[in-house]
Design a protein around this motif. Structure first.
Motif, PDB file in Angstrom:
ATOM      1  N   SER A   1       0.825  -1.208   0.000  1.00 16.14           N
ATOM      2  CA  SER A   1       0.000   0.000   0.000  1.00 16.14           C
ATOM      3  C   SER A   1       0.856   1.254   0.000  1.00 16.14           C
ATOM      4  O   SER A   1       0.493   2.278  -0.573  1.00 16.14           O
ATOM      5  CB  SER A   1      -0.929   0.012   1.218  1.00 16.14           C
ATOM      6  N   SER A   2       2.021   1.180   0.643  1.00 23.87           N
ATOM      7  CA  SER A   2       2.899   2.345   0.713  1.00 23.87           C
ATOM      8  C   SER A   2       3.503   2.682  -0.641  1.00 23.87           C
ATOM      9  O   SER A   2       3.992   3.790  -0.857  1.00 23.87           O
ATOM     10  CB  SER A   2       4.013   2.103   1.735  1.00 23.87           C
ATOM     11  N   LEU A   3       3.481   1.715  -1.578  1.00 20.20           N
ATOM     12  CA  LEU A   3       4.040   1.936  -2.911  1.00 20.20           C
ATOM     13  C   LEU A   3       2.962   2.223  -3.956  1.00 20.20           C
ATOM     14  O   LEU A   3       3.276   2.438  -5.127  1.00 20.20           O
ATOM     15  CB  LEU A   3       4.831   0.698  -3.359  1.00 20.20           C
ATOM     16  N   SER A   4       1.712   2.237  -3.553  1.00 19.96           N
ATOM     17  CA  SER A   4       0.621   2.352  -4.512  1.00 19.96           C
ATOM     18  C   SER A   4       0.266   3.801  -4.809  1.00 19.96           C
ATOM     19  O   SER A   4       0.552   4.717  -4.029  1.00 19.96           O
ATOM     20  CB  SER A   4      -0.616   1.626  -3.984  1.00 19.96           C
ATOM     21  N   GLN A   5      -0.399   3.997  -5.949  1.00 23.49           N
ATOM     22  CA  GLN A   5      -0.889   5.326  -6.310  1.00 23.49           C
ATOM     23  C   GLN A   5      -1.973   5.767  -5.343  1.00 23.49           C
ATOM     24  O   GLN A   5      -2.140   6.966  -5.083  1.00 23.49           O
ATOM     25  CB  GLN A   5      -1.432   5.306  -7.738  1.00 23.49           C
ATOM     26  N   ASP A   6      -2.724   4.820  -4.776  1.00 24.89           N
ATOM     27  CA  ASP A   6      -3.756   5.157  -3.795  1.00 24.89           C
ATOM     28  C   ASP A   6      -3.165   5.918  -2.616  1.00 24.89           C
ATOM     29  O   ASP A   6      -3.781   6.846  -2.088  1.00 24.89           O
ATOM     30  CB  ASP A   6      -4.428   3.877  -3.276  1.00 24.89           C
ATOM     31  N   ARG A   7      -1.980   5.513  -2.218  1.00 31.53           N
ATOM     32  CA  ARG A   7      -1.318   6.177  -1.087  1.00 31.53           C
ATOM     33  C   ARG A   7      -1.036   7.637  -1.426  1.00 31.53           C
ATOM     34  O   ARG A   7      -1.304   8.545  -0.634  1.00 31.53           O
ATOM     35  CB  ARG A   7      -0.030   5.428  -0.748  1.00 31.53           C
ATOM     36  N   ASP A   8      -0.508   7.892  -2.632  1.00 27.74           N
ATOM     37  CA  ASP A   8      -0.232   9.255  -3.062  1.00 27.74           C
ATOM     38  C   ASP A   8      -1.516  10.063  -3.179  1.00 27.74           C
ATOM     39  O   ASP A   8      -1.565  11.241  -2.826  1.00 27.74           O
ATOM     40  CB  ASP A   8       0.500   9.248  -4.409  1.00 27.74           C
ATOM     41  N   ASN A   9      -2.564   9.410  -3.699  1.00 27.41           N
ATOM     42  CA  ASN A   9      -3.845  10.101  -3.842  1.00 27.41           C
ATOM     43  C   ASN A   9      -4.414  10.504  -2.491  1.00 27.41           C
ATOM     44  O   ASN A   9      -4.941  11.613  -2.329  1.00 27.41           O
ATOM     45  CB  ASN A   9      -4.848   9.205  -4.578  1.00 27.41           C
ATOM     46  N   TYR A  10      -4.316   9.597  -1.520  1.00 28.68           N
ATOM     47  CA  TYR A  10      -4.811   9.924  -0.183  1.00 28.68           C
ATOM     48  C   TYR A  10      -4.092  11.148   0.375  1.00 28.68           C
ATOM     49  O   TYR A  10      -4.727  12.074   0.909  1.00 28.68           O
ATOM     50  CB  TYR A  10      -4.627   8.743   0.776  1.00 28.68           C
ATOM     51  N   LEU A  11      -2.770  11.166   0.246  1.00 31.09           N
ATOM     52  CA  LEU A  11      -2.000  12.289   0.776  1.00 31.09           C
ATOM     53  C   LEU A  11      -2.377  13.580   0.052  1.00 31.09           C
ATOM     54  O   LEU A  11      -2.494  14.641   0.687  1.00 31.09           O
ATOM     55  CB  LEU A  11      -0.507  12.018   0.632  1.00 31.09           C
ATOM     56  N   HIS A  12      -2.586  13.504  -1.239  1.00 30.63           N
ATOM     57  CA  HIS A  12      -3.009  14.685  -2.000  1.00 30.63           C
ATOM     58  C   HIS A  12      -4.327  15.227  -1.470  1.00 30.63           C
ATOM     59  O   HIS A  12      -4.471  16.429  -1.204  1.00 30.63           O
ATOM     60  CB  HIS A  12      -3.137  14.343  -3.478  1.00 30.63           C
ATOM     61  N   TYR A  13      -5.313  14.347  -1.300  1.00 36.66           N
ATOM     62  CA  TYR A  13      -6.619  14.793  -0.829  1.00 36.66           C
ATOM     63  C   TYR A  13      -6.559  15.285   0.622  1.00 36.66           C
ATOM     64  O   TYR A  13      -7.253  16.238   0.987  1.00 36.66           O
ATOM     65  CB  TYR A  13      -7.638  13.664  -0.967  1.00 36.66           C
ATOM     66  N   LEU A  14      -5.729  14.649   1.429  1.00 32.50           N
ATOM     67  CA  LEU A  14      -5.580  15.108   2.807  1.00 32.50           C
ATOM     68  C   LEU A  14      -4.984  16.511   2.847  1.00 32.50           C
ATOM     69  O   LEU A  14      -5.472  17.397   3.562  1.00 32.50           O
ATOM     70  CB  LEU A  14      -4.691  14.141   3.592  1.00 32.50           C
ATOM     71  N   LYS A  15      -3.916  16.725   2.089  1.00 36.63           N
ATOM     72  CA  LYS A  15      -3.311  18.059   2.029  1.00 36.63           C
ATOM     73  C   LYS A  15      -4.320  19.097   1.547  1.00 36.63           C
ATOM     74  O   LYS A  15      -4.432  20.190   2.117  1.00 36.63           O
ATOM     75  CB  LYS A  15      -2.104  18.056   1.082  1.00 36.63           C
ATOM     76  N   THR A  16      -5.044  18.758   0.501  1.00 38.20           N
ATOM     77  CA  THR A  16      -6.021  19.687  -0.053  1.00 38.20           C
ATOM     78  C   THR A  16      -7.073  20.049   0.977  1.00 38.20           C
ATOM     79  O   THR A  16      -7.435  21.226   1.133  1.00 38.20           O
ATOM     80  CB  THR A  16      -6.696  19.085  -1.297  1.00 38.20           C
ATOM     81  N   ALA A  17      -7.559  19.039   1.709  1.00 37.17           N
ATOM     82  CA  ALA A  17      -8.582  19.282   2.728  1.00 37.17           C
ATOM     83  C   ALA A  17      -8.047  20.158   3.862  1.00 37.17           C
ATOM     84  O   ALA A  17      -8.693  21.114   4.289  1.00 37.17           O
ATOM     85  CB  ALA A  17      -9.089  17.953   3.280  1.00 37.17           C
TER      86      ALA A  17
END
Length: 273
Positions: free
Chosen positions: A61-77
């Motif tokens: 999971s740490s290597l997946s695009q989902d992980r990057d997407n989560y961080l992007h949405y968290l930062k945005t929020a």
């Protein structure tokens, strides 16, 4: 504008203290529910939020695009909420996301283990053995979350401006102490600097969202650095044309003055979906 981030151990009265602080400062309270709703409105699913929320990702999971997407949405929020004005934000690594920003006071709340055990027993109506399991799991998750996403120690005192032990301190007293610290450290100059810096952070996330979600450019580990509208792009792509497309697309975002690229081109690079 000023912001207080509240990080906390489980059963260290974090939610109660944050609510009390928001009340006496007349600040908005930004909690888990608030951030999750904003991330959902941006397009992140409930399943993906729960997969990463204050948890250590598994190896894959740490290597997946989902992980990057989560961080992007968290930062945005987080940046979007901060841009709404003075607030108290609970958890979600906000001390890391907003570190080194003027006008931000980061607080950590802890309590003695025995006190935490008694509180967890009361919260979950369980015995001491089960309470210890709940605490240990929570501590591992939060420590892993901070290390994986932000490369910082969750309990590292160097990552906070103020640490309080709530074993004996009531939330009202904790809130009063935090309020005093805020009044002694936040000036009009730092509030102005805070507003400008948050504006740049929001713009950076708008650029990331435009490239990843609207243009669907496959850039891995995409990050931005923004200063007064000047944007620098960081990340990894597998071809030069993709890097050039990212630069062109970033210039399309309103308020972007200039774009510099530090994107690395690595042929045949791929990441787990």
């Amino acid at each position: 504008m000023a912001i207080v981030t509240v990080s906390r151990e489980l059963a260290a009265l974090g939610d109660e203290t944050a609510q009390e602080l928001a009340d006496i400062l007349h600040y908005r309270l930004v909690d888990k529910k608030c951030l999750e709703e904003r991330m959902k409105n941006l397009g992140l699913t409930e399943q993906k939020i729960q997969k990463y929320d204050e948890r250590k990702p598994s190896f894959w999971s740490s290597l997946s695009q989902d992980r990057d997407n989560y961080l992007h949405y968290l930062k945005t929020a987080v940046f979007s909420e901060a841009g709404q004005g003075s607030c108290v934000i609970i958890g979600r690594g906000c001390n890391a996301l907003l570190r080194n920003i003027p006008g931000v006071l980061s607080v950590f709340l802890a309590a003695h283990l025995e006190i935490r055990l008694e509180r967890v027993k009361s919260y979950f109506h369980c015995d001491k053995r089960r309470a210890r399991q709940i605490i240990d799991q929570s501590d591992r998750d939060r420590a892993g979350f901070h290390q994986s996403f932000f490369e910082i120690s969750w309990k590292g005192l160097e990552n906070y401006h103020l640490t309080l032990n709530t074993s004996l301190l009531h939330p009202e007293l904790c809130a009063s102490l935090i309020k005093t610290a805020l009044e002694q450290t936040i000036t009009e100059e730092t509030e102005t600097a805070n507003t400008l810096r948050i504006k740049d952070l929001i713009l950076g996330q708008q650029v990331v969202h435009h490239l990843l979600c609207e243009k669907a450019i496959p850039i891995h580990f995409l990050e931005t650095s923004v200063q007064s509208g000047s944007v620098t792009l960081y990340g990894v792509v597998n071809s030069r044309p993709l890097a050039e497309a990212a630069i062109r697309s970033a210039k399309e975002v309103p308020a972007v003055c200039s774009v510099t690229s530090e994107i690395q081109v690595v042929q045949e690079y791929s990441v787990v979906p």
